[in-house]
Structure formats: structure tokens, C-alpha cells
Design a protein around this motif. Structure first.
Motif, PDB file in Angstrom:
ATOM      1  N   LEU A  39      10.714  25.452  12.200  1.00 13.44           N
ATOM      2  CA  LEU A  39      10.064  25.677  13.490  1.00 13.44           C
ATOM      3  C   LEU A  39       9.182  24.476  13.789  1.00 13.44           C
ATOM      4  CD1 LEU A  39       8.594  29.005  14.802  1.00 13.44           C
ATOM      5  CD2 LEU A  39       7.382  26.857  15.189  1.00 13.44           C
ATOM      6  N   SER A  40       9.666  23.621  14.654  1.00  8.59           N
ATOM      7  CA  SER A  40       8.947  22.402  15.004  1.00  8.59           C
ATOM      8  C   SER A  40       9.700  21.732  16.134  1.00  8.59           C
ATOM      9  CB  SER A  40       8.846  21.460  13.802  1.00  8.59           C
ATOM     10  OG  SER A  40       7.995  20.361  14.072  1.00  8.59           O
ATOM     11  N   ARG A  41       9.155  20.632  16.624  1.00  3.62           N
ATOM     12  CA  ARG A  41       9.869  19.836  17.617  1.00  3.62           C
ATOM     13  C   ARG A  41      11.136  19.284  16.976  1.00  3.62           C
ATOM     14  NH1 ARG A  41       8.947  14.311  19.191  1.00  3.62           N
ATOM     15  NH2 ARG A  41       7.369  14.257  17.545  1.00  3.62           N
ATOM     16  N   GLY A  70      12.814  25.206  18.133  1.00  2.00           N
ATOM     17  CA  GLY A  70      11.901  24.210  18.661  1.00  2.00           C
ATOM     18  C   GLY A  70      12.463  23.527  19.889  1.00  2.00           C
ATOM     19  N   LYS A  94       7.251  33.567  18.256  1.00  2.00           N
ATOM     20  CA  LYS A  94       6.921  32.606  17.204  1.00  2.00           C
ATOM     21  C   LYS A  94       6.348  33.307  15.985  1.00  2.00           C
ATOM     22  CE  LYS A  94       3.064  30.282  17.049  1.00  2.00           C
ATOM     23  NZ  LYS A  94       1.948  29.339  17.307  1.00  2.00           N
ATOM     24  N   ALA A 114       2.460  23.907  12.242  1.00  4.22           N
ATOM     25  CA  ALA A 114       3.392  25.013  11.991  1.00  4.22           C
ATOM     26  C   ALA A 114       3.458  25.356  10.503  1.00  4.22           C
ATOM     27  CB  ALA A 114       4.778  24.662  12.516  1.00  4.22           C
ATOM     28  N   MET A 173      12.687  26.788  21.774  1.00  7.07           N
ATOM     29  CA  MET A 173      11.263  26.838  21.489  1.00  7.07           C
ATOM     30  C   MET A 173      10.785  28.283  21.468  1.00  7.07           C
ATOM     31  SD  MET A 173       8.184  24.878  23.480  1.00  7.07           S
ATOM     32  CE  MET A 173       6.486  24.999  22.919  1.00  7.07           C
TER      33      MET A 173
END
Length: 381
Positions: free
Chosen positions: A209-211, A242, A273, A295, A267
Motif C-alpha cells: 500500500l503506497s504510491r 495505491g 485503507k 504506511a 488508491m
């Protein structure tokens, strides 16, 4: 302050309510468009002066705003480097100070932007050259001219010393970082996540879970996952969540993941989330550079153990607390890291999960981080 832009914006959103509890009023000035959709959804004041006209982020609106309002504050912090908000703000502050006008104590918080990775990564050759030019002409004067440079952890501070010549800040201050307490786990969170990723309804999953960006090493994660899936199709599914899937890199990841139980819900925000973080067997981040990793700490706060690469700057703290696994940020390292997750006994995994929450409570609570930031700033009056 666009939430999709990554960690620094979320870090600011985490800290401001905690600072408010300590009697500190904060205003954020940014160069986002004045009609940006996310404006108005925060409980603190955001003044948007955009839109900007160049990739450098220039806008003529910044200087007159600073001339009118900068003296109203006790402290000012530039978040990030390499854009007009940095040198433009510093130059105006210096001019006001030289004219005998009231100005705040002034700091810069680079958020990892002085990390040597950005000067060494092969895909960043042009940007690295640009940064060297900008450093000599502009940013060196900012970093060395403000009252101090603020870092989120000791590793970031140490790495910053190795990147550019002429780096001589007046003060290096490790102020730490923290996140707000996550909401208590409920079925609402789980349902919100499953609405966006129904494939995770009845089976364990690993979570990224991130860009979605090349820096994050997602391609290595998929390749390592494929090698294990061939040997054991019963392994947990992989959720890659993401912003950034609409890029060329994101499209390449979809092709790389074809035929595998890997899912891309996009995202995740809010309840979705938190549902993803609470329900994951492991949070995985094989990043090539991570200044702090908000995160990662959010996962720790949700009792979720983490598997991270060494370039995540808080890896020592996580390793020492036995709150997660640490591996190298190459294919061999990520593959080995996943193998450790697969063979780990449930008892040991539960121990890591317990330690994850303990580490958050003892080191990364935003209330303590905000109090320490306030203390450090006051010591430099």
C-alpha cells in the motif's frame, strides 16, 4: 497537499491536529490550484496560491503573500526541496530579515530529498544533473542559510551528509515523526476494503500500500511473487494498492502480473485503507528509497507485521524491535524475504504482530512526535 502525492502531505495532516492539542496553530501554504477538489476537507487552514506555471512550480502569488503574512508566525517550515516553494520562500524571508522586518525562525524539512539514492538511480540521470545544478545555484543556500534542517529519523540525517558537497547546515535536528492512532478495527473497515478488492474476501493476503512508482520496487515484488507461486499456488494473494496504476510503469506491472492472483484496487483511503491494513497477513514494501514510510507505521499501528527493504530508513528500529522482516532491495533479497514469510511459524508471526503495535506505541505516536517537534523549535528561539 494533494493526498495522492505521497507521504509528506500525509505527515503534515497527521501532525497538525496533535500540534493543535499543544496550543500550536498551523497554517499550510501550498501552490495547488485554488479550486483543487481536496481543498476544504481538512480541519485546518490551507491557503492555495496556484496553479503553477512551470515544472519548477513558480507562481508570482507566493512572494506578496509571504511579504504580507510571514511575520505573523513564530516558526516557518519548508517541506521539501527542488521547487519554487523552497528557494522562493527562503529568498523572501532573507529579504524581510535584512530589511529589519519581523520574521519567524525558519527551518527546512527535506523529507528524504537529500538522500543519495536520487543522485545515483540510473533512471534519474537527467534529474540528478538538474539537482546538482539547483544545489549549487539555489538549494545549498537554503539548507545552509535557514536556522536548521529537520529530519524524520537518524538514518535520513546521516544519509543527507553524503549527497552534495558544500552541505553545512547551521543545525541538524532529528525531530522524529508519528501518525495518529488508527480507528478501532470494525467490520465497516473490512467491508469498505472488500468493496474495492472482493478477491480478498475469503483468503489471506499480502499487502503493498503506497504510491505505485519505480522507486517502490513493485516490479521486484511481482517477480519474486511469481517465482514462489510457481512452486506453491496456495500462497496468500497479493494486493497492490495505491495511485499510479495509470502510468506506463503501472501498465507494465499489470502485464507482469498476468496469470497471478495479484489485484490492483487503486488508491485506498479512509475505511477501505484501514480495512486493508488490519486484514493483511503482512505489509510489504520493497522500496529502493523510503525516507520514513508512513504506511509502514500505519501497518505497525494496526498490529500488522511488516516486511521491508533496507532502504526504508526506519529499518533498524523495526529490526531491533522484532516488528518485521528486513531484506535487500534486489530480486534475490525480495525473493528470500517472501520465502521467510511463507515458512514462518504462526507463533513467530503473532510475536511480530504484537511487537509491531508495541513499536508504534513507544516510538511513533503522533502526540509524542508533535510534542518533541515543539520542544526542539522552542529551543532554537
Amino acid at each position: 497537499m494533494n493526498p495522492a502525492s505521497g507521504g509528506p502531505c500525509q505527515g503534515i495532516r497527521n501532525s497538525i491536529p496533535a500540534l493543535q492539542e499543544l496550543g500550536v496553530t498551523t497554517e499550510v501554504v501550498c501552490l495547488d490550484p485554488t479550486d483543487a477538489a481536496f481543498l476544504g476537507s481538512d480541519a485546518f487552514k490551507i491557503t492555495a496560491l496556484g496553479p503553477v506555471k512551470t515544472p519548477y512550480g513558480y507562481t508570482a502569488a507566493l512572494k506578496p503573500w509571504l511579504e504580507q503574512h510571514l511575520g505573523d508566525y513564530d516558526y516557518a517550515i519548508i517541506h521539501g526541496l527542488w521547487l519554487y516553494t523552497s528557494y522562493g520562500t527562503y529568498r523572501t524571508w532573507k529579504q524581510l530579515k535584512g530589511a529589519g522586518k519581523p520574521v519567524p525562525k525558519f527551518f527546512v524539512m527535506p523529507h528524504g530529498m537529500l538522500d543519495p539514492y536520487f543522485q545515483k538511480a540510473p533512471e534519474r540521470r537527467f534529474k540528478a544533473l538538474r539537482n546538482r545544478v539547483f544545489w549549487q545555484l539555489l538549494e545549498k543556500h537554503v539548507v545552509n542559510g535557514v536556522d536548521g534542517v529537520l529530519f524524520t529519523c537518524e538514518q535520513e540525517l546521516l544519509l543527507a551528509r553524503t549527497t552534495f558537497s558544500g552541505y553545512h547546515p547551521k543545525a541538524e535536528l532529528n525531530v522524529g515523526y508519528g501518525i495518529q492512532e488508527p480507528p478501532q478495527k470494525t467490520t465497516i473497515h473490512q467491508q469498505a476494503f472488500l468493496e474495492q478488492c472482493p478477491q480478498a474476501a475469503a483468503q489471506p493476503y499480502w499487502l503493498f500500500l503506497s504510491r505505485v512508482h519505480q522507486k517502490k520496487g513493485v516490479d521486484l515484488l511481482i517477480q519474486a511473487y511469481r517465482s514462489h507461486y510457481k512452486q506453491n499456488p496456495q500462497i496468500p494473494i497479493l494486493v497492490i494498492a495505491g495511485p499510479g496504476m495509470d502510468t506506463a510503469y503501472g501498465n507494465g506491472l499489470r502485464k507482469l502480473a498476468e496469470g497471478l492472483p495479484i489485484y490492483f484496487p487503486g488508491m485506498l483511503q479512509g475505511d477501505a485503507k484501514w480495512g486493508a491494513l488490519y486484514g493483511a497477513d503482512w505489509f510489504i514494501l520493497p522500496s529502493h528509497q523510503e525516507n520514513f514510510g508512513i504506511a509502514v507505521v500505519e501497518a505497525l499501528a494496526c498490529h500488522t507485521p511488516v516486511a521491508i527493504s533496507k532502504p526504508v530508513n526506519i529499518w533498524r528500529e523495526i529490526s531491533d524491535a522484532r516488528a518485521g522482516m528486513v531484506f535487500a532491495d534486489d530480486l534475490e533479497g525480495v525473493t528470500s524475504g517472501l520465502e521467510h514469510l511463507l515458512v514462518m511459524e504462526d507463533r513467530l508471526k503473532q510475536e511480530y504482530a504484537h511487537n509491531a503495535r508495541e513499536l508504534y506505541q513507544t516510538r511513533y505516536r503522533v502526540a509524542e512526535a508533535a510534542a518533541y517537534l515543539k520542544q526542539v523549535l522552542q529551543q532554537h528561539e
